[in-house]
Every structure is written in structure tokens, then in C-alpha cells.
Design a protein around this motif. Structure first.
Motif, PDB file in Angstrom:
ATOM      1  N   GLY A 180       0.792  -1.216   0.000  1.00  8.74           N
ATOM      2  CA  GLY A 180       0.000   0.000   0.000  1.00  8.74           C
ATOM      3  C   GLY A 180       0.816   1.252   0.000  1.00  8.74           C
ATOM      4  O   GLY A 180       0.327   2.323  -0.343  1.00  8.74           O
ATOM      5  N   SER A 181       2.092   1.172   0.385  1.00 11.24           N
ATOM      6  CA  SER A 181       2.907   2.382   0.435  1.00 11.24           C
ATOM      7  C   SER A 181       3.154   2.966  -0.942  1.00 11.24           C
ATOM      8  O   SER A 181       3.631   4.076  -1.076  1.00 11.24           O
ATOM      9  CB  SER A 181       4.250   2.075   1.096  1.00 11.24           C
ATOM     10  N   THR A 182       2.824   2.211  -1.964  1.00 11.46           N
ATOM     11  CA  THR A 182       2.977   2.725  -3.323  1.00 11.46           C
ATOM     12  C   THR A 182       2.064   3.924  -3.571  1.00 11.46           C
ATOM     13  O   THR A 182       2.362   4.798  -4.368  1.00 11.46           O
ATOM     14  CB  THR A 182       2.642   1.610  -4.340  1.00 11.46           C
ATOM     15  N   SER A 188      -3.442   6.963  -8.051  1.00 18.50           N
ATOM     16  CA  SER A 188      -4.535   6.396  -8.827  1.00 18.50           C
ATOM     17  C   SER A 188      -5.865   7.099  -8.577  1.00 18.50           C
ATOM     18  O   SER A 188      -6.145   7.541  -7.483  1.00 18.50           O
ATOM     19  CB  SER A 188      -4.690   4.900  -8.500  1.00 18.50           C
ATOM     20  N   GLU A 189      -6.670   7.167  -9.632  1.00 14.27           N
ATOM     21  CA  GLU A 189      -8.019   7.709  -9.487  1.00 14.27           C
ATOM     22  C   GLU A 189      -8.878   6.809  -8.603  1.00 14.27           C
ATOM     23  O   GLU A 189      -9.896   7.229  -8.073  1.00 14.27           O
ATOM     24  CB  GLU A 189      -8.665   7.857 -10.861  1.00 14.27           C
ATOM     25  N   ASN A 190      -8.471   5.536  -8.444  1.00 16.42           N
ATOM     26  CA  ASN A 190      -9.220   4.620  -7.590  1.00 16.42           C
ATOM     27  C   ASN A 190      -9.066   4.962  -6.114  1.00 16.42           C
ATOM     28  O   ASN A 190      -9.823   4.493  -5.289  1.00 16.42           O
ATOM     29  CB  ASN A 190      -8.746   3.174  -7.822  1.00 16.42           C
ATOM     30  N   TYR A 191      -8.026   5.705  -5.793  1.00 11.48           N
ATOM     31  CA  TYR A 191      -7.845   6.103  -4.402  1.00 11.48           C
ATOM     32  C   TYR A 191      -8.805   7.246  -4.098  1.00 11.48           C
ATOM     33  O   TYR A 191      -8.790   8.264  -4.763  1.00 11.48           O
ATOM     34  CB  TYR A 191      -6.419   6.563  -4.135  1.00 11.48           C
ATOM     35  N   PRO A 192      -9.615   7.121  -3.057  1.00 10.32           N
ATOM     36  CA  PRO A 192     -10.516   8.232  -2.696  1.00 10.32           C
ATOM     37  C   PRO A 192      -9.748   9.516  -2.429  1.00 10.32           C
ATOM     38  O   PRO A 192     -10.277  10.599  -2.632  1.00 10.32           O
ATOM     39  CB  PRO A 192     -11.215   7.703  -1.434  1.00 10.32           C
ATOM     40  N   ALA A 193      -8.515   9.378  -1.962  1.00  7.94           N
ATOM     41  CA  ALA A 193      -7.754  10.590  -1.637  1.00  7.94           C
ATOM     42  C   ALA A 193      -7.470  11.424  -2.874  1.00  7.94           C
ATOM     43  O   ALA A 193      -7.186  12.617  -2.769  1.00  7.94           O
ATOM     44  CB  ALA A 193      -6.449  10.218  -0.958  1.00  7.94           C
ATOM     45  N   TYR A 194      -7.539  10.800  -4.051  1.00  6.57           N
ATOM     46  CA  TYR A 194      -7.204  11.529  -5.281  1.00  6.57           C
ATOM     47  C   TYR A 194      -8.141  12.709  -5.494  1.00  6.57           C
ATOM     48  O   TYR A 194      -7.743  13.763  -5.954  1.00  6.57           O
ATOM     49  CB  TYR A 194      -7.274  10.574  -6.472  1.00  6.57           C
ATOM     50  N   LEU A 245      -3.355  -0.269 -10.859  1.00 13.71           N
ATOM     51  CA  LEU A 245      -3.738  -0.585 -12.234  1.00 13.71           C
ATOM     52  C   LEU A 245      -2.483  -0.952 -13.027  1.00 13.71           C
ATOM     53  O   LEU A 245      -1.362  -0.678 -12.596  1.00 13.71           O
ATOM     54  CB  LEU A 245      -4.435   0.617 -12.863  1.00 13.71           C
ATOM     55  N   PRO A 246      -2.628  -1.589 -14.221  1.00 12.43           N
ATOM     56  CA  PRO A 246      -1.450  -2.013 -14.994  1.00 12.43           C
ATOM     57  C   PRO A 246      -0.449  -0.885 -15.266  1.00 12.43           C
ATOM     58  O   PRO A 246       0.759  -1.070 -15.113  1.00 12.43           O
ATOM     59  CB  PRO A 246      -2.066  -2.545 -16.299  1.00 12.43           C
ATOM     60  N   LEU A 247      -0.945   0.284 -15.683  1.00  8.51           N
ATOM     61  CA  LEU A 247      -0.026   1.386 -15.967  1.00  8.51           C
ATOM     62  C   LEU A 247       0.680   1.853 -14.699  1.00  8.51           C
ATOM     63  O   LEU A 247       1.852   2.224 -14.718  1.00  8.51           O
ATOM     64  CB  LEU A 247      -0.786   2.548 -16.617  1.00  8.51           C
ATOM     65  N   GLU A 248      -0.046   1.793 -13.582  1.00  7.99           N
ATOM     66  CA  GLU A 248       0.557   2.184 -12.316  1.00  7.99           C
ATOM     67  C   GLU A 248       1.641   1.182 -11.902  1.00  7.99           C
ATOM     68  O   GLU A 248       2.699   1.562 -11.396  1.00  7.99           O
ATOM     69  CB  GLU A 248      -0.523   2.265 -11.236  1.00  7.99           C
ATOM     70  N   LYS A 249       1.348  -0.101 -12.129  1.00 13.91           N
ATOM     71  CA  LYS A 249       2.355  -1.118 -11.824  1.00 13.91           C
ATOM     72  C   LYS A 249       3.623  -0.895 -12.652  1.00 13.91           C
ATOM     73  O   LYS A 249       4.742  -1.059 -12.156  1.00 13.91           O
ATOM     74  CB  LYS A 249       1.796  -2.512 -12.093  1.00 13.91           C
ATOM     75  N   LEU A 250       3.425  -0.526 -13.920  1.00 12.75           N
ATOM     76  CA  LEU A 250       4.575  -0.238 -14.776  1.00 12.75           C
ATOM     77  C   LEU A 250       5.396   0.908 -14.209  1.00 12.75           C
ATOM     78  O   LEU A 250       6.632   0.854 -14.160  1.00 12.75           O
ATOM     79  CB  LEU A 250       4.099   0.097 -16.193  1.00 12.75           C
TER      80      LEU A 250
END
Length: 842
Positions: free
Chosen positions: A44-46, A66-72, A130-135
């Protein structure tokens, strides 16, 4: 042997120790990165990156990914100060460690943020990447390790190659510290509480590396203040200069000790770093004006090239990050932010051109070729990347307009439009590169036109010397070089070549792979040994560079060049056109060589034809009638002209002489000796009364008129029909085979030495009475030595067997049959010698 000062010895060993220490660290960082990548989905520290803002362990939230993070979308912004995590103050170090090391996907985390005087809580749930984030996580955790590793390897390579040279020590220290800078500023997050952190003090070492990075600008300035020559201001004011050079780390150390912390201090630190880097570049540019030798100019010019493009590349990356992450924060979508970070990483990798050019410059490794290749690749890369950006923007517009403006729902039209647009990429890219060459590099166009005229002018040359003269004049007039000394390596045309062919220290050995040889660089490089005679010739002729003349992978000649008459150094365009012209000249030399070989072959064919005519005229054109004998002789020639000869001569007394001989060698020379022998026999037989004395006189004649390597095997027989006696002398010839009607085989062995070896030889005459039914076969060694593909000889045994089986046949039929059997025995393999044979039947 040069003595190394104690100071240099200490600094050199310290530099090597530091390099080894950092290599150990980079291995630890690689292990740490690998562990974090294995656990990337649960780490999660990512999602959030923290930067230490104060010694009270307040942390600055830079962004969420990520947009999936509510904090975004929660309202948190770069610049907000984190004061609590899940209600616990961040002044407690354990709170920070727990937050960093124990995050899990799905866990809710509450951050208390202070923005000015306002304090607000933000709660969000950690989601998988997400895949792009993993990259991006993959890149941001591996690229920093890669960058540090490359800088470390570069620095260690330099210090190992030349451990006690001031410049290499400074280059190594710069690479070490600048590699730490790249690692510390690019690295984002890592794995949790791994064994590397627990037992190997990874965090402590990383903190030391973070401080070490601020020495990069110091060694940057120090390097350019001493290389290639010491700066006068630095030399006259060493204390003040060193104080200024190391001002940046001093400021950081003092501020850490005194606990100073403000944004103005941060601005001061980055301002000092910028000023020092700028001063380093200015020193380097100033060095280019002050150096005098061509070698030093090449060194500084290559370093300046690397600094210019490396700094621009790194700067572009940082500008993109600052604009997207700070200036226009929250103005871009997540994907665009990630793409901007990807471009940032690529720019940081592109900055590796700096250490590469540094070490090439110092170790004088093909400086002109390196500069030429780098310029060409940077130009092509810049145009290609820029054009790709334009095309991507155009594709984006096509897609956006098709969907929004034209409301197209079928993707077929969009796909076809994008494909058609893509087809224009290569021709447009090529035209832009050509336009850049014509506009900014006019020498290329001028040289290209001149090369076309030169190629046209040498197309009609028929002599190698004239071709090399034309090449010499073209190089001198087009580029303005003196002297110009080209020569070919063809041993028949080269004359006295100053370079050795089969010596590993010779320039021929070093350039045969296509490399140019720069004498003004090599002369100062004790690591490379060159033949002393070649160096002396180069010095006497004032040669600066030797260029190989290669065509179709073969080293055809060598082009030796002096200095340019305008005293300027060779440019990349000069070397490029000289290489092309050398290749064209080498091709022309090859063609001339092939032409000369063809002419020589035609001459040899003509000579062989003449020899064949001589040989044929010396043979009996018609077999004469011999009283009491059935006689037939024939010579079947091989692909070359051999020295076989036979003759059947009737005398006025009614006797008949049968002669067979084999002259050593082949070609016109053997044919001329054979003609001489034939004339001697024809004339001598009419004048002689003593048979043996006649052969002795012929031997002396051959000995006087031929070389030591030329000789003749000779057999002569005399038939007296009245007495039925067959007299013979065998001068080292193949023993003829005689078979009587009872089948008894007798060989007519040698009775004396071959002709032409020693003078005043005596030859014994022997004779046999030929009864009816006796057959004698006289032949040259070409018959016995006819060989098949298994290297098996035809041999005397086969000849005897055929003679035994053909007692009822005529002499002509026997000769034809034996020759045919010999050819069949060869099995299609060409004859290596003539098949010459005489058969006598009584």
C-alpha cells in the motif's frame, strides 16, 4: 616509472573504497527493489509518497497515484503538511514506520492535514494498482538502481584504468555522487520492513547516499577547473576556489547541525547547485578556447557535447515533472501524469551521455568517430521523438474529433485514418532529416556533390597509379589536407609500403576491421604500442590519421592524411566524406585489379595457345610406315600445356628412331625446351654415328641452355629391320614395358641419368631382338600417374593387364584403349598431365 604522491595515493584508494561501498549499496537497493516488486499488489505504500520536511517528522504529501484512491479527489494537495496518521502524531517515528510498512489493500487510513491554519482529516481506502501504475512502480524502483549502477560502473572503470590521474579521480567522484543524486531524486518508495532494512542498515546507508549526492556539483566544477589544463583563477586562488566549490555541502551540513529549516534554505540549496553546474559548463566552454592541440580540442569538444545534450535531456525531464506535479497540479488526468513521469525517467536515462562522453574524452577512444556518431544519433533521435509526439497529438485529435464532433461510433474509419497517417511517418521523417542536413550542415551537401563528381572522374581510370593520384588531388582540393598519401596493398602495385602486413603492432592489423587510426591520439597513449618504424615514418610525413580503404570487407588500401591547411581539426563531415571516398576508391582499385587479372589471364591463355600450337607442330602429323613393325603414337593433352614430346623418324638407311620425352614444367617455357630438343634430335640423328655419344651431346646441350630446375626424361629406341634388333637408351624415363608372345614381361629400365642435370654423362646402349608377336609400350608418367577421386593411381600394373588382354589388337587400338581406360579411371577428374604413348608390335 613515475612516482605517485602520497596525497594522490590516499585519494585514489579512498575513491576506490567509496566505489566499492556504493556498489554494495546498489546491490542492496536492487534486492530491496526486487522484493518490493514481488509484493507490488499488496504494498500500500505505493499510493502515497512522503518527503521528510522537518526534523519533527512532519511529512509532506506529494500526490496520490490512482483515481481509484478516494484521496485523489478528496482535496489533498501538494504542500499539505501531514501531522497525524489514524489519530497518532507523526512526531513519533514508530507511527511513520508502521504507516509505511504495514499497509494492506482494502485498509482504511486517515490522514490529518494542516493547510495554513486549517486542519482537516482525509480518509481513504487503499486499492490495488492498475497495470499502468504497476509499470510506473516497476520503473521508479528499478530505473534509479539502474542509473546508480551505470554511474558507479563508469566511475570504477575510469579509476581502474587510470587510478592515479587527477582527472579520472574527479570523474569517478563525480559519477559516484551524481549517481547518488539520480538515485535519491528519482527513487520513489520501496518494500516494507525487509531483512535488508532490518539487518543490513539499509536506511542508514541510504541516508548517507542522500547526503553524498550534494557533492556532485562540487566535483563537476573541480573537474572542469583542472581538465585538460588547470584554470588560472583556480590555480592562483586555491583556498577561495575550493571554499566556493564545496560551499553547497557546507551549507547543508551547517543547516543540519543548527536545525535550520525553511523554504528559503531549500531555494538557496537549489540555487547554489544550479550556479555550480552552470559555472562548470562555462569553464568547459572556456577550456575549448584555450586548448591548442587537436587532441585536447577533441577531448573538450566531446565533453561539451555530452554536457550540453545530457543537461538538456535531464532538464527537460525535471521541467516536465515540475510543470505537471506542481505548477499545473490537479490539471491533468492520471494517465497523462503517468506518461509525464515516464518521459521524466527516459530523460534521466538519456543523461547517461554525460559520463559516457567524459570517459571517452579522457581515454581518447576514437574521439572524432564518437562525436560524429553521437551527433548523428542525437539528431535522428530528436527528430524521430519530436515527430512521434506530433503524430500522437494528431491521432489524439482524430479520435477526439471523430467521437465528439462527427459522432462516429464505428471505429473502422478512425483505425483506417490512423493507419494512413502512420504510413507517412517514415518519408516525412527522412525529409526533415535531409532538410536539417542541407540547412544546418551545408558541408554535407557540398561534399556529396564533390564526391559524385569524383566517382564519375575515376570511372574511366585504367591504371592504379593514376587512380591514386586522382584520389590524392581530390582529397587535397576538396578538404584542404596536406600531405595526402594513399597507397594500395596489392603487392604487385604497392611498391615500398611503410606498414607491415603480418604484425599485430602494425597499423594494418588495427585498421583492417574498418577502424580509423588517429596518430595524434595514439602518440600520447602509452597503453597502445605501435611499430617504431611506422611511427618514424608517420612523424617524418606529418601524418595525423590513417583511414582504411575497404571494399566488400577487404582492406584494399590505406589513406594517410596530414593536417588541414586551415589548421582546424577534422570535423564529423570530413571523416564521413573521406570514409565514403575511400570506399569508392577501394572499389575502383578492386575493379582495376580484377581487370588486370583478366588481362593477365588472357595473356596466359594466348601463351598457352601458342605453346599448344608449338607442341602440336612438334608431334608427328602422320605416323610414318615402319618396315617390320606396327607402330602408333599419340599424345592426349591435359588442360594445361605440358612438356610431353614423341617422334617417329625414318632414316635413309631404312632404320627407324622412336623418341619419347617429358620436359619438366608446363606452359610456354616447357614447350620452347621441347622445340629445342626436337630440333637437336632431328639434326643430330643425321650427323651421328655413335648412338650413345649422340645422347651425351644432347645432355650437355640441355644442361648449358636450361636452369637447374629444368630437366628432361628421355627414351630413344632404334629399330633395325634387317637384324630385327631394337636398340635403346633410357635417360631416367618411365621404363617401357615389353611383352613377348609367351606373355613374359620385361621393363626397359634406365641406362643413364635424366638430361640436363649434370654435364658429360655417359649413357649405355642396350638392345633386344624382337620376335614376332612382341609388344612394346613406351609412355610418359602422365599415364601411370592418372589419379581418381580416391587418389588412386592408374599405375603400371593396369597398363600391363591391358597389354596382355589386347594381343590381337593393332597398336593404334591398344593406344586408344589404354588412354580411354586412364580417362575413365579419373572419373571426371581433370587430367593433370598429358597422356603420351607409343606402342610397337613386331
Amino acid at each position: 616509472m613515475k612516482t605517485v604522491s602520497t596525497y594522490k595515493l590516499i585519494v585514489s584508494y579512498f575513491t576506490r573504497f567509496l566505489g566499492i561501498f556504493l556498489i554494495i549499496f546498489v546491490l542492496m537497493a536492487a534486492i530491496q527493489a526486487f522484493i518490493s516488486l514481488v509484493n507490488i499488489n499488496s504494498d500500500g505504500s505505493t499510493g502515497v509518497r512522503y518527503i521528510n520536511e522537518t526534523e519533527k517528522f512532519d511529512y509532506l504529501i506529494i500526490s496520490t497515484i490512482s483515481e481509484n484512491y478516494p484521496a485523489y479527489n478528496s482535496g489533498m494537495q501538494p504542500g499539505d503538511t501531514l501531522i497525524k496518521i489514524n489519530g497518532k502524531p507523526v512526531s513519533d517515528l514508530n507511527v511513520i514506520k508502521e504507516d509505511q510498512n504495514h499497509k494492506k489493500i482494502g485498509e482504511k487510513v486517515t490522514y490529518s492535514i494542516r493547510r495554513g491554519k486549517e486542519i482537516k482529516d482525509y480518509t481513504f481506502t487503499l486499492a490495488p494498482l492498475l497495470p499502468l501504475e504497476k509499470l510506473m512502480v516497476l520503473l521508479f524502483r528499478t530505473v534509479p538502481v539502474f542509473l546508480l549502477m551505470v554511474y558507479l560502473i563508469t566511475g570504477m572503470w575510469g579509476i581502474i584504468k587510470s587510478p592515479y590521474t587527477t582527472e579520472t579521480i574527479f570523474i569517478a567522484l563525480f559519477c559516484f555522487s551524481f549517481g547518488c543524486f539520480m538515485y535519491a531524486t528519482v527513487n520513489v518508495g520501496d518494500a516494507g520492513n525487509t531483512f535488508v532494512k532490518k539487518y543490513l542498515y539499509f536506511n542508514t546507508i541510504r541516508e548517507f547516499v542522500t547526503y553524498l549526492m550534494w557533492l556532485g556539483p562540487c566535483f563537476w566544477v573541480l573537474l572542469f577547473a583542472t581538465f585538460p589544463r588547470k584554470n588560472r583563477v583556480f590555480e592562483n586562488n586555491k583556498f577561495v576556489s575550493l571554499l566556493f566549490i564545496f560551499l553547497l555541502p557546507l551549507v547543508i551540513i551547517i543547516s543540519s547541525i543548527m536545525g535550520l529549516d525553511s523554504k528559503w534554505l531549500t531555494y538557496l540549496i537549489f540555487l547554489l547547485m544550479f550556479v555550480q553546474m552552470t559555472i562548470g559548463v562555462l569553464l568547459l566552454a572556456n577550456n575549448l578556447k584555450k586548448v591548442h592541440t587537436a587532441l585536447e580540442k577533441r577531448q573538450v569538444r566531446l565533453m561539451l557535447f555530452g554536457v550540453k545534450y545530457g543537461a538538456i535531456t535531464i532538464g527537460i525531464g525535471w521541467v516536465i515533472v515540475i510543470v505537471t506535479q506542481f505548477v499545473l497540479m490537479n490539471q491533468f488526468s492520471t494517465n497523462l501524469l503517468l506518461i509525464s513521469l515516464l518521459i521524466f525517467l527516459l530523460c534521466e536515462i538519456g543523461g547517461l551521455i554525460i559520463p559516457f562522453t567524459f570517459l571517452n574524452s579522457f581515454f581518447q577512444n576514437k574521439l572524432l568517430e564518437t562525436e560524429s556518431a553521437l551527433k548523428r544519433r542525437v539528431r535522428v533521435f530528436g527528430v524521430t521523438v519530436g515527430l512521434i509526439g506530433v503524430y500522437l497529438f494528431a491521432i489524439f485529435l482524430i479520435v477526439r474529433l471523430s467521437v465528439s464532433f462527427f459522432e462516429l461510433k464505428d471505429p473502422t474509419v478512425i483505425i483506417i485514418s490512423v493507419l494512413l497517417l502512420s504510413l507517412t511517418f517514415t518519408p516525412i521523417n527522412k525529409r526533415i532529416l535531409n532538410w536539417i542536413d542541407e540547412t544546418f550542415y551545408p558541408e554535407r551537401t557540398k561534399y556529396a556533390d564533390s564526391l559524385k563528381r569524383y566517382i564519375h572522374s575515376i570511372s574511366g581510370q585504367i591504371e592504379s597509379s593514376e587512380l591514386l593520384g586522382e584520389f590524392k588531388n581530390w582529397v587535397s582540393n576538396t578538404i584542404g589536407i596536406n600531405p595526402v598519401i594513399p597507397f594500395t596493398l596489392n603487392p604487385q602495385l604497392a611498391g615500398n609500403i611503410p606498414f607491415k602486413h603480418n604484425d599485430r603492432e602494425s597499423v594494418i592489423h588495427r585498421i583492417k576491421g574498418g577502424n580509423k587510426f588517429y596518430w595524434d591520439e595514439i602518440s600520447e597513449r602509452s597503453r597502445i604500442t605501435v611499430d617504431e618504424n611506422e611511427i618514424e615514418w608517420v612523424r617524418d610525413n606529418d601524418i595525423s590519421v590513417t583511414i582504411p580503404m575497404i571494399s566488400q570487407g577487404e582492406l584494399v588500401g590505406v589513406l594517410n592524411l596530414g593536417k588541414k591547411q586551415n589548421q582546424e581539426d577534422f570535423s564529423a563531415e570530413d571523416l564521413e566524406i573521406l570514409t565514403q571516398a575511400s570506399s569508392q576508391t577501394a572499389l575502383a582499385l578492386q575493379n582495376l585489379n580484377l581487370q588486370s587479372v583478366y588481362i593477365e589471364k588472357k595473356r596466359m591463355d594466348k601463351e598457352l595457345e601458342m605453346a599448344r600450337n608449338i607442341q602440336q607442330r612438334l608431334m608427328p602429323q602422320e605416323i610414318p610406315h615402319v618396315e617390320g613393325l606396327d607402330v602408333f603414337g599419340e599424345s592426349k593433352p591435359c588442360y594445361e600445356v605440358a612438356g610431353d614430346y614423341y617422334d617417329i623418324i625414318n632414316t635413309e638407311e631404312g632404320n627407324t628412331f622412336l623418341v619419347i620425352a617429358d620436359v619438366s614444367g608446363k606452359g610456354a617455357g616447357a614447350a620452347m625446351i621441347m622445340a629445342n630438343l626436337q630440333a637437336s634430335i632431328r639434326v643430330g640423328l643425321d650427323l651421328t654415328e655413335d648412338f650413345a655419344d649422340f645422347v651425351s651431346r644432347i645432355n650437355n646441350h640441355i644442361y648449358k641452355n636450361t636452369s637447374a630446375s629444368e630437366f628432361i626424361t628421355f627414351f630413344i629406341g632404334a629399330w633395325e629391320p634387317k637384324t630385327k634388333l631394337f636398340h635403346y637408351i633410357n635417360a631416367g624415363h618411365n621404363p617401357p614395358v615389353m611383352i613377348n608372345k609367351e606373355g613374359k614381361v620385361t621393363t626397359l629400365d634406365a641406362t643413364g641419368l635424366i638430361l640436363g642435370v649434370l654435364p658429360d654423362q655417359k649413357y649405355e646402349r642396350k638392345y633386344y631382338k624382337l620376335d614376332e608377336g612382341t609388344t612394346i609400350a613406351i609412355y610418359t608418367d602422365g599415364l601411370e600417374e592418372a589419379m581418381n577421386k580416391q587418389n588412386e593411381l592408374f599405375g603400371q600394373k593396369r597398363i600391363i593387364e591391358i597389354l596382355m588382354d589386347t594381343t590381337g589388337k593393332s597398336s593404334k587400338e591398344i593406344v586408344k584403349l589404354i588412354q580411354q581406360k586412364a580417362i575413365e579411371h579419373c572419373g571426371g577428374r581433370p587430367l593433370q598431365d598429358d597422356l603420351t604413348m607409343i606402342v610397337i608390335k613386331s
